[in-house]
Structure formats: structure tokens, C-alpha cells
Design a protein around this motif. Sequence first.
Motif, PDB file in Angstrom:
ATOM      1  N   ALA A   1       0.836  -1.212   0.000  1.00 29.94           N
ATOM      2  CA  ALA A   1       0.000   0.000   0.000  1.00 29.94           C
ATOM      3  C   ALA A   1       0.864   1.252   0.000  1.00 29.94           C
ATOM      4  N   LYS A   2       1.978   1.156   0.760  1.00 27.61           N
ATOM      5  CA  LYS A   2       2.888   2.302   0.849  1.00 27.61           C
ATOM      6  C   LYS A   2       3.507   2.599  -0.510  1.00 27.61           C
ATOM      7  N   PHE A   3       3.875   1.537  -1.225  1.00 27.50           N
ATOM      8  CA  PHE A   3       4.493   1.702  -2.538  1.00 27.50           C
ATOM      9  C   PHE A   3       3.527   2.366  -3.523  1.00 27.50           C
ATOM     10  N   VAL A   4       2.265   1.926  -3.485  1.00 26.73           N
ATOM     11  CA  VAL A   4       1.247   2.476  -4.384  1.00 26.73           C
ATOM     12  C   VAL A   4       1.031   3.961  -4.105  1.00 26.73           C
ATOM     13  N   ALA A   5       0.979   4.288  -2.796  1.00 26.82           N
ATOM     14  CA  ALA A   5       0.755   5.688  -2.416  1.00 26.82           C
ATOM     15  C   ALA A   5       1.882   6.579  -2.924  1.00 26.82           C
ATOM     16  N   MET A   6       3.122   6.049  -2.841  1.00 17.98           N
ATOM     17  CA  MET A   6       4.270   6.840  -3.295  1.00 17.98           C
ATOM     18  C   MET A   6       4.252   6.991  -4.811  1.00 17.98           C
ATOM     19  N   ALA A   7       3.707   5.972  -5.516  1.00 16.95           N
ATOM     20  CA  ALA A   7       3.728   5.986  -6.969  1.00 16.95           C
ATOM     21  C   ALA A   7       2.607   6.843  -7.558  1.00 16.95           C
ATOM     22  N   GLU A   8       1.652   7.265  -6.706  1.00 19.08           N
ATOM     23  CA  GLU A   8       0.523   8.019  -7.222  1.00 19.08           C
ATOM     24  C   GLU A   8       0.947   9.390  -7.743  1.00 19.08           C
ATOM     25  N   GLN A   9       0.349   9.791  -8.869  1.00 16.50           N
ATOM     26  CA  GLN A   9       0.638  11.079  -9.478  1.00 16.50           C
ATOM     27  C   GLN A   9      -0.565  12.002  -9.298  1.00 16.50           C
ATOM     28  N   LEU A  10      -0.285  13.279  -9.015  1.00 13.12           N
ATOM     29  CA  LEU A  10      -1.361  14.267  -8.914  1.00 13.12           C
ATOM     30  C   LEU A  10      -1.623  14.832 -10.308  1.00 13.12           C
ATOM     31  N   ILE A  11      -2.843  14.689 -10.774  1.00 12.11           N
ATOM     32  CA  ILE A  11      -3.238  15.172 -12.103  1.00 12.11           C
ATOM     33  C   ILE A  11      -4.101  16.421 -11.940  1.00 12.11           C
ATOM     34  N   GLU A  12      -3.793  17.461 -12.725  1.00  5.41           N
ATOM     35  CA  GLU A  12      -4.575  18.695 -12.701  1.00  5.41           C
ATOM     36  C   GLU A  12      -5.135  18.952 -14.094  1.00  5.41           C
ATOM     37  N   LEU A  13      -6.446  19.169 -14.176  1.00  6.90           N
ATOM     38  CA  LEU A  13      -7.099  19.443 -15.453  1.00  6.90           C
ATOM     39  C   LEU A  13      -7.846  20.768 -15.386  1.00  6.90           C
ATOM     40  N   ASN A  14      -7.820  21.517 -16.490  1.00  4.68           N
ATOM     41  CA  ASN A  14      -8.648  22.723 -16.615  1.00  4.68           C
ATOM     42  C   ASN A  14      -9.931  22.330 -17.335  1.00  4.68           C
ATOM     43  N   VAL A  15     -11.065  22.525 -16.660  1.00  2.13           N
ATOM     44  CA  VAL A  15     -12.358  22.089 -17.211  1.00  2.13           C
ATOM     45  C   VAL A  15     -13.311  23.276 -17.282  1.00  2.13           C
ATOM     46  N   THR A  16     -13.791  23.574 -18.488  1.00  2.34           N
ATOM     47  CA  THR A  16     -14.753  24.670 -18.657  1.00  2.34           C
ATOM     48  C   THR A  16     -16.165  24.097 -18.776  1.00  2.34           C
ATOM     49  N   GLY A  17     -17.149  24.962 -18.538  1.00  2.00           N
ATOM     50  CA  GLY A  17     -18.543  24.539 -18.681  1.00  2.00           C
ATOM     51  C   GLY A  17     -19.242  24.254 -17.372  1.00  2.00           C
ATOM     52  N   MET A  18     -18.486  24.247 -16.244  1.00  2.00           N
ATOM     53  CA  MET A  18     -19.123  24.045 -14.937  1.00  2.00           C
ATOM     54  C   MET A  18     -19.686  25.384 -14.462  1.00  2.00           C
ATOM     55  N   HIS A  19     -20.982  25.416 -14.126  1.00  2.00           N
ATOM     56  CA  HIS A  19     -21.539  26.698 -13.679  1.00  2.00           C
ATOM     57  C   HIS A  19     -22.183  26.638 -12.305  1.00  2.00           C
ATOM     58  N   CYS A  20     -22.195  25.459 -11.660  1.00  2.00           N
ATOM     59  CA  CYS A  20     -22.698  25.410 -10.285  1.00  2.00           C
ATOM     60  C   CYS A  20     -22.186  24.158  -9.594  1.00  2.00           C
ATOM     61  N   ASN A  21     -22.538  24.021  -8.328  1.00  2.00           N
ATOM     62  CA  ASN A  21     -22.036  22.916  -7.528  1.00  2.00           C
ATOM     63  C   ASN A  21     -22.528  21.561  -8.030  1.00  2.00           C
ATOM     64  N   ASN A  22     -23.725  21.529  -8.650  1.00  4.69           N
ATOM     65  CA  ASN A  22     -24.235  20.271  -9.207  1.00  4.69           C
ATOM     66  C   ASN A  22     -23.324  19.744 -10.316  1.00  4.69           C
ATOM     67  N   CYS A  23     -22.791  20.679 -11.125  1.00  4.36           N
ATOM     68  CA  CYS A  23     -21.841  20.284 -12.179  1.00  4.36           C
ATOM     69  C   CYS A  23     -20.610  19.633 -11.542  1.00  4.36           C
ATOM     70  N   ALA A  24     -20.098  20.290 -10.485  1.00  3.04           N
ATOM     71  CA  ALA A  24     -18.920  19.759  -9.792  1.00  3.04           C
ATOM     72  C   ALA A  24     -19.212  18.384  -9.199  1.00  3.04           C
ATOM     73  N   MET A  25     -20.418  18.213  -8.646  1.00  2.25           N
ATOM     74  CA  MET A  25     -20.786  16.932  -8.045  1.00  2.25           C
ATOM     75  C   MET A  25     -20.845  15.814  -9.074  1.00  2.25           C
ATOM     76  N   SER A  26     -21.329  16.114 -10.283  1.00  2.00           N
ATOM     77  CA  SER A  26     -21.422  15.073 -11.307  1.00  2.00           C
ATOM     78  C   SER A  26     -20.030  14.614 -11.740  1.00  2.00           C
ATOM     79  N   ILE A  27     -19.065  15.567 -11.842  1.00  2.00           N
ATOM     80  CA  ILE A  27     -17.684  15.197 -12.186  1.00  2.00           C
ATOM     81  C   ILE A  27     -17.058  14.409 -11.035  1.00  2.00           C
ATOM     82  N   HIS A  28     -17.305  14.861  -9.801  1.00  2.00           N
ATOM     83  CA  HIS A  28     -16.761  14.179  -8.619  1.00  2.00           C
ATOM     84  C   HIS A  28     -17.241  12.724  -8.570  1.00  2.00           C
ATOM     85  N   LYS A  29     -18.535  12.530  -8.850  1.00  2.00           N
ATOM     86  CA  LYS A  29     -19.108  11.187  -8.821  1.00  2.00           C
ATOM     87  C   LYS A  29     -18.485  10.301  -9.906  1.00  2.00           C
ATOM     88  N   LEU A  30     -18.266  10.873 -11.096  1.00  2.00           N
ATOM     89  CA  LEU A  30     -17.637  10.130 -12.196  1.00  2.00           C
ATOM     90  C   LEU A  30     -16.237   9.665 -11.812  1.00  2.00           C
TER      91      LEU A  30
END
Length: 702
Positions: free
Chosen positions: A2-31
Motif C-alpha cells: 500500500a505504501k508503494f502504491v501511495a508513493m507511486a501516485e501522481q497528482l493530475i490537474e485538469l482545466n475544465v470549462t462549462g461548470m456553472h454550479c455545484n451540481n456540475c462539480a458533483m457530477s464530475i466528482h461522482k464520475l
Amino acid sequence: MAKFVAMAEQLIELNVTGMHCNNCAMSIHKLLEKKGLHNILVDFAGEEVKFSTDDESKLPEVIKGIENLGFKVIDDINLHSPAFYELVENKFIFCAAFTAPLLLHMLLPWHFLHQPIVQLLLCIPVFIVGCLHFGKSAWSSVKGGVPNMDVLIFIGSTSAFIYSLVGTIQGLGAQYQFYETCATIITLVLLGNVFEKRSVTQTTSAVKDLIKIQQVNANRIVNGVIEVISAKDVRPGDTLVVNQGDKVPVDGEILSGNVSVDEAMLTGESIPVEKDKYDKVIGGTIVINGNFHMLATKVGSNTILSQIIDLMKKAQAAKPPVQKLGDKVASIFVPAVILIALLTFVLTYFAAGLGIQKSLMNAIAVLVISCPCAMGLATPTAVMVGLGRAAKNGILIKGGDTIEAVANTKYVVFDKTGTLTTGKFTINEIKAEVGADVELIRGIITAIEERSNHPIARSLVQEIKSMSQQKVILKSVQEEKGLGMRAEDVNGNHYFLGTAKQNTQDHFNLSLFKNQSLLAQIAIDDEIKPETALLISKLKKMNIIPVLLSGDKQNRCLKVASQIGITEVHSEKLPDEKLKVIDIYKQKGKTIMIGDGINDAPALTKADVGVSMNDASQVAIQSASVVLLNTDLHSVIKFLQISKHTLLTIKQNLFWAFAYNIIAIPVAAFGFLNPMVGAFAMAFSDVVVIGNSLRLKVKKVS
């Protein structure tokens, strides 16, 4: 594993347009949750999506999934220019041009506007835009498992259009013509989206202002020639020239020159700070007077300004517990409203016998008056404005949840040294043991304390430098939390310098041991910060009990406490003992801990909210939930006041969002509300919630 996997994890950052409220954010979070990703952070206002994964090959699949929800993943948000037809402002103007004549037919006696085919032709362009804008978003949200407000708008406008189209085809007369209802619903909701977009942009202005500060040029010296480059192209070790009026491009140290620097953007303190050779300068601060050469030490994401921006983005996305209620209701709200609309139609048509026209209009009014977006916007907009206002006052709050955590605070626990006192120490006396050489003692103290960042250490070194001393070369030095420093010299002698509990005369607070034998006792003193007594007085007026918790000797702690008005004192406490004290207070009520040293780090983490000073040790800053960039302790009061009013704004927003729907839905269901008026009221509710949040920017919080 588990420790090895945690160290190997990469942080990914994406710029996403088209979100206009918290419901939009929730649908992406759920996906993203369904795809097994971790540390998910979706910021609809900042148009950012972050997550961790140990398998980067999933990225194309994740991007495709986000875009299938109706959003767009882009490379650089600053370089992105949406197409003309994608801008919500242009969609609104286009729709308004066709909706205006449709509405005018109710006021003007122009017979051609009353023709069903003319109204159909005017409505079709608006309906197509509505289908593309709301229909696509509605379908995507349903697929994502979190139906959003666009589902209601799409069903409402489509119902009005189909009802009117059937009436036109079958020639059923004017009572079947509701094209203006369909077009007006779409146009007014687009107008609401325009207001919403502009308002949300204002709520995120604090972060955007900080990002603008980073976008400067730098004068780099290469082989004696100055070349102008972007600050983002500076590399550690580069030599830069900074002139009067310039912004310091990156973090670094002054190589030559002396200047006055405005650090207000970082500390909130308007008085310029004098800087000299070897002093540190911070990227983004402004040179008021003078010029200098500097060595770049921290660039890019390592600069203090970049770290502050990153922390603020994370803080804006961190949800206070009060938001969970809004999120939960919003997630079940759309299906509930659709059910209420169906019941409204069935009851008014079959039970009340009001006819299909009246029944359908009542059902459509229920759909368009409902506004889960207001609930979704209630918390994040207030949090963003509150965090931005705090940042402009030199208070860095690391999470939106911290704002709620300080509500109803009962105790504020202070460390003494460097927090209530200035941290600048003077040596009152060095008492050497019989036969010990004072110059050697000074040399040992200097050699050991040069390796520490503690305020006492820095002050001792500064003062002893002006005295005669015997040079001592050390092989190793180790700092022990809450105790002091252990060291070994090149000859194998072992030293200990610290505040270990032993029988010494009361006014001596440091002891120096050589090979476990007492070599000297040192009496030091520091001054109380001038604003401390007023701070304690203000806390008491707020019904908050101040507490002093220190590792220093009892008589010194009592002396400081009596001077500033603190009655609850805990002295001579080691880090683990500080933890126990914090735990006791937490059981009695909400507890804030304010400290600055390595020995305070565990207590800062343990408290409900940990507050660290900017000049504190790095460990203390990382352990705290709040960092006071301005060393003036009045920032503590300002932090409490801003947090209190931010939470109040959140509660006002949620009350408005809930009360609006509780009142509006029955009014619409009973037929007292025209669908067009409902669409306007729905758009207005978003504006009210965001407007109330923006009021926090200028609201008096004292």
C-alpha cells in the motif's frame, strides 16, 4: 505494498470549462469516484479538477468521461478563448432578439405577430439554443447520476414548445399558443447564467489577483549583460536585477543593495520593510525605494506566492460541514421537483378539472421556479469571498471547513515565546560554573544555536556575535522538540543546551551541559508585543477565554500572564504534555491554538483550529490550519470576525435558497405564478445568493 502504491501516485490537474454550479462539480466528482481515483478536488468556480492516480494510462479515459458529461477539458485556462457561439452572453443576446417580438404580440395590435406560424418561426431558433445549452447539460447530468437544474428548465421549455406545436399543427386556436412561454423561460434563465457567471468571477478575484502578480518580467544577468525574461523562465541560481518600482519576480536573497519593499500583498501590512544584503525577498512584493541584485532561490511552484495560491485553491474547494446539507438536498431536489410537477398536473387536470392548458402551465411553473443552483452556490461563493478577504488582510486560511470550525470558539490557547512576545531576546546573565571559560561558553552557544531557527537561538547568536568568544567546531547537531539542542564537537565532547527541568536558580531559563556536567546557566528575557494586552481584552469581550501554554518556566509565564490579563496558565510543558492540555480544553469547548515553534506543531494539529505565525518554523506552518502572514496579533481578531461573518453569510444564503423553494413551489403548483414570472424569479434567486456573498467583500465585520 500500500505504501508503494501511495508513493507511486501522481497528482493530475485538469482545466475544465462549462461548470456553472455545484451540481456540475458533483457530477464530475461522482464520475471520478466511480473510476477509482483518489484525493478528488473539483472547483467549479476556478474551473479546475484535481485527482491522484497510480495509473496515468487512465487519463484519456477520464478526460473522455468528463467531456461526455458535457464539459470541456482544455490545456491552459489563460490561453483558452471560447468560440463566439459558446459564450453564454452571446446566447442570451441571440435569444433575446427573437423573444422580444414574441412578448410584444401580447402588447401590440400587430396581427402578423399573432399568427401561429410566425410565433413558431420566432420560437424555433430560441428552442434550438435551449436544447443545445440546457438539453445537453441535462442529459449529461442524468447520465452522471446527479440531475441538475437544466433538467427542469429543459423539461419545462420543451413541454411548452410541444404543447404549442401540437396546437399549431391541429389548428386548435390561440389557447394552445405558448411559444412566448418557451422562449422566455430559455432567455431569462440564460440571463440568470450571465449574472451568475459574472458574479462567480468576482468571488474568485482574490486568487486571480494573486495569479496576475506572478505574471511579470525579470531582468537576468548573463555574462554581464541584462536580458529580459518572463518570471516563469527564471531558474534557481540566476542573478537578477530589480529596480525601484519593479515587482520582485521570484523568491531569493539580496546580493547587493538596500531597499524598501512593500510586502502588503503578503502580510497586509502597509508599512514598507527595509531590506539589506543577505535578506530574503519574496516574489510579487514591490520595491518602493532603491534597487538591488538578487540570487533566485525559489521559482515556479516553490515560491511562497505559488504556495499561497495553491493553498487558497484547495481551501476554496474544501467544504464546510454546513454545505453537506445543501449538497444532499440538491442531489435529490431535481427528481423531487419533477415528481411534484407531475402531481400538480395530475391533480389540477383530473381532480380539479381545470383543463389541460391550465394544468400544464401550473406544472411548467413548478419546474422553472425551482432552483437547486441557489443551494449549490450558497456555500462556495461565501467561502471564496471570505477566504479572499482574509488573504487581503494577511490571513491565510487553508480550508473552507476551518471557517465553520472556529464558530462558537470558547478557548484561545497561546504559546508564549514568539507569539505573545516579540521573540527578540537579550542575555541578562551568563553564570559559568567554577573553572569554566566564559569565552568558550559563548563559542559553544554560538556554534549550537546557529543550527536552529528558533527565535531564542537567532537572538542569542545575534547578541553573542558582538562579544569575544572561542571558536568551536561541531561535528553534529540535533534539535529535540521542546527540550533544546544536542551537539558533538570534533573532539568527541557532547553538549546539551536547553530548558530541561532541573534545579537551577529561578531567573535562569537555559542550561548548558558538557558531557552531562553543568557548564553554565543563562538568563534571557524577551519583551511582550505591544498589542497583546488589547488583544486579550478583546477576546474576553467576545466571551473567549485566553490561555497561556508554554514550555518556559512557571515564574516567567506567570509574569507575562499577569501583565496582559491571562489567568489560566500552563508552564514548563513538553510537546506531549501540551497535547494533553489541548485535549482537556477541547472537551470543555471549541479550542484554537496559536503557536510558532516546532514544539507547538503537535498541539496545533490537535486543536480544533491551529494558527501559526508567518515567521514560525516550517513545521508549525504546515501543522496549522491558519497562517497569520502579518505578525501583528490583531490578525487573530480579524480572522475570528471574518470567519464569523462568512459563516453567517452561508447560513443566510442557505436560508434564502431553502425558503425561496419552500414558498415558490406551492405558489406555482396552485396556479398563482406564470411560468415566465417563475423563470425570472428563479434567475433572480441565484443573483440574490451570489450578491449576498459579494456583500462580504465590503461588509463591516468588526
